[in-house]
Design a protein around this motif. Structure first.
Motif: not given
Length: 414
Positions: A71-82, A165-177
């Motif tokens: 969780w912290p490692g992969f989220l940092w990857l996304a956060l560092s990009i943005y 990153v927060g909104y993009g993570t919510y979109g994944v955890l919410r499940g696919p459309r």
């Protein structure tokens, strides 16, 4: 060449993170101190966690350790990009904001000069020393102005990155459309008009996305009431021992389900996973074909299987089929379309690209794949690429929403 590339990549990574630390921590603090030390700890610690998460996943570290780091490692990857994109964009804003503040200060300067103090009577005695000439107000304001600009730009970049990153993570955890696409096939008989295939790819069950996510995917698929389910690879990132319980909800699919391997299955023990999905009620198509009532359904192994002698074999899957019948092929990677065209496939269903997952990753995906997402035609063969249901690495998607696609086949005779 590999060593040279690795050194260059490391140099770029170090330079990018030094630049990130400079803009977000050094330039926003008035001097050496706790703030800058915290910045070093955040940037360096984030990358240690990210590297640990990647290495732990690929080396089969204890699953509890993978979950702790993921969780912290992969989220940092996304956060560092943005964060990096944000501070780079800030370079455009920085001089504009500084110029605006300078002009504002110049407009205020004459007003401040109107109030001229009256001379006071000088008492008798020795003449006082001449006071030192005050420094220019503009010179005094310059350091504080630079600090203010750096804090505004850095704060805006951090807020934008965290929000993205927060909104993009919510979109994944919410499940696919659910996405619905109609695909006409010239050879499809009238009786099969309206046949629905639920295409799901890249679920990526692992230390982040587990059993609860798998259940959301299954519930979404079942709600579409498909005639057939096609699982086109990258189901898991881990061993059957660690992720068998997470994949268990697949046994609740209500329609006949078929499975082909993706590249990540070959990182996770492809043979064991083929047997596990078979046990769950899915039918693996390992370079094989099944003749359904109105069309042929075929599947080929992923290209990554070549290293284990289990690569795709189009001849085995398609070589002796009746070419007057429509054929739908399950193949994980879109690049396999060229072989599909040679073998007269009518429709190939793929995944793999994630649609780029994290913008601007779509630009890289476009360079490596003939189609990144959606439906395209290659000669007489059509290719549909799903963006996938889950996410690899960061459980985050930006500009590439996850999907489960219901392909409705259409007969031109209807």
């Amino acid at each position: 060449m590999v060593i040279v590339f690795a050194v260059l990549a490391l140099a770029v990574l170090v330079a990018a993170n030094w630049y990130l630390w400079r803009r977000l921590f050094r330039d926003t603090t008035s001097g050496p101190g706790r703030g800058r030390r915290v910045g070093v700890a955040v940037v360096a610690g984030g990358w240690l966690l990210a590297i640990g998460a990647l290495v732990g996943e690929r080396t089969g570290a204890p699953f509890w350790l993978q979950q702790t780091l993921a969780w912290p490692g992969f989220l940092w990857l996304a956060l560092s990009i943005y964060l990096l994109l944000g501070v780079v964009a800030g370079e455009v804003v920085r001089p504009l904001l500084r110029r605006f503040l300078e002009r504002r200060d110049r407009r205020k300067a004459p007003v401040a000069a109107v109030a001229v103090p009256q001379p006071e009577p000088v008492p008798a005695g020795p003449a006082p020393e001449e006071p030192a000439e005050p420094a220019s107000p503009r010179l005094l304001a310059a350091p504080s102005r630079r600090l203010f600009v750096s804090r505004v730009v850095g704060g805006a970049a951090a807020a934008a990155a965290v929000g993205t990153v927060g909104y993009g993570t919510y979109g994944v955890l919410r499940g696919p459309r659910v996405k619905r696409v109609t695909v006409p096939l010239a050879k499809l008989p009238r009786a099969a008009h309206g046949f629905r295939i639920a295409v799901v790819s890249d679920i990526h069950l692992g230390p982040v996305l587990g059993r609860g996510f798998a259940q959301k995917v299954v519930d979404t698929i079942n709600s579409t009431q498909p005639d057939l389910v096609a699982v086109v690879g990258d189901l898991v990132d881990g061993s059957v021992k660690d992720l068998g319980p997470a994949a268990a909800p697949l046994s609740r699919l209500t329609a006949p389900a078929y499975f082909v391997t993706g590249n990540h299955e070959y990182f996770s023990g492809a043979e064991q996973w083929v047997e596990e999905v078979r046990r769950l009620g899915l039918l693996p198509l390992e370079n094989a074909r099944t003749e359904l009532r109105h069309f042929d359904l075929a599947g080929v192994n992923d290209i990554a299987g070549e290293s284990e002698g289990q690569g795709p074999d189009f001849g085995k899957a398609l070589g002796d089929r009746d070419t007057t019948r429509a054929c739908v092929l399950l193949a994980h990677q879109p690049v396999q379309i060229h072989d599909a065209v040679e073998h007269g496939v009518d429709l190939q269903l793929s995944g793999h690209t994630h649609g780029g997952q994290l913008w601007p990753g779509n630009l890289i995906a476009e360079a490596a794949n003939p189609t990144v997402a959606g439906l395209e035609r290659y000669g007489d063969t059509q290719l549909y690429v799903s963006r996938g249901a889950g996410a690899w690495g960061p459980p985050t998607r930006v500009g590439a929403p996850s999907d489960i696609t219901v392909i409705e086949l259409a007969s031109r005779q209807a």
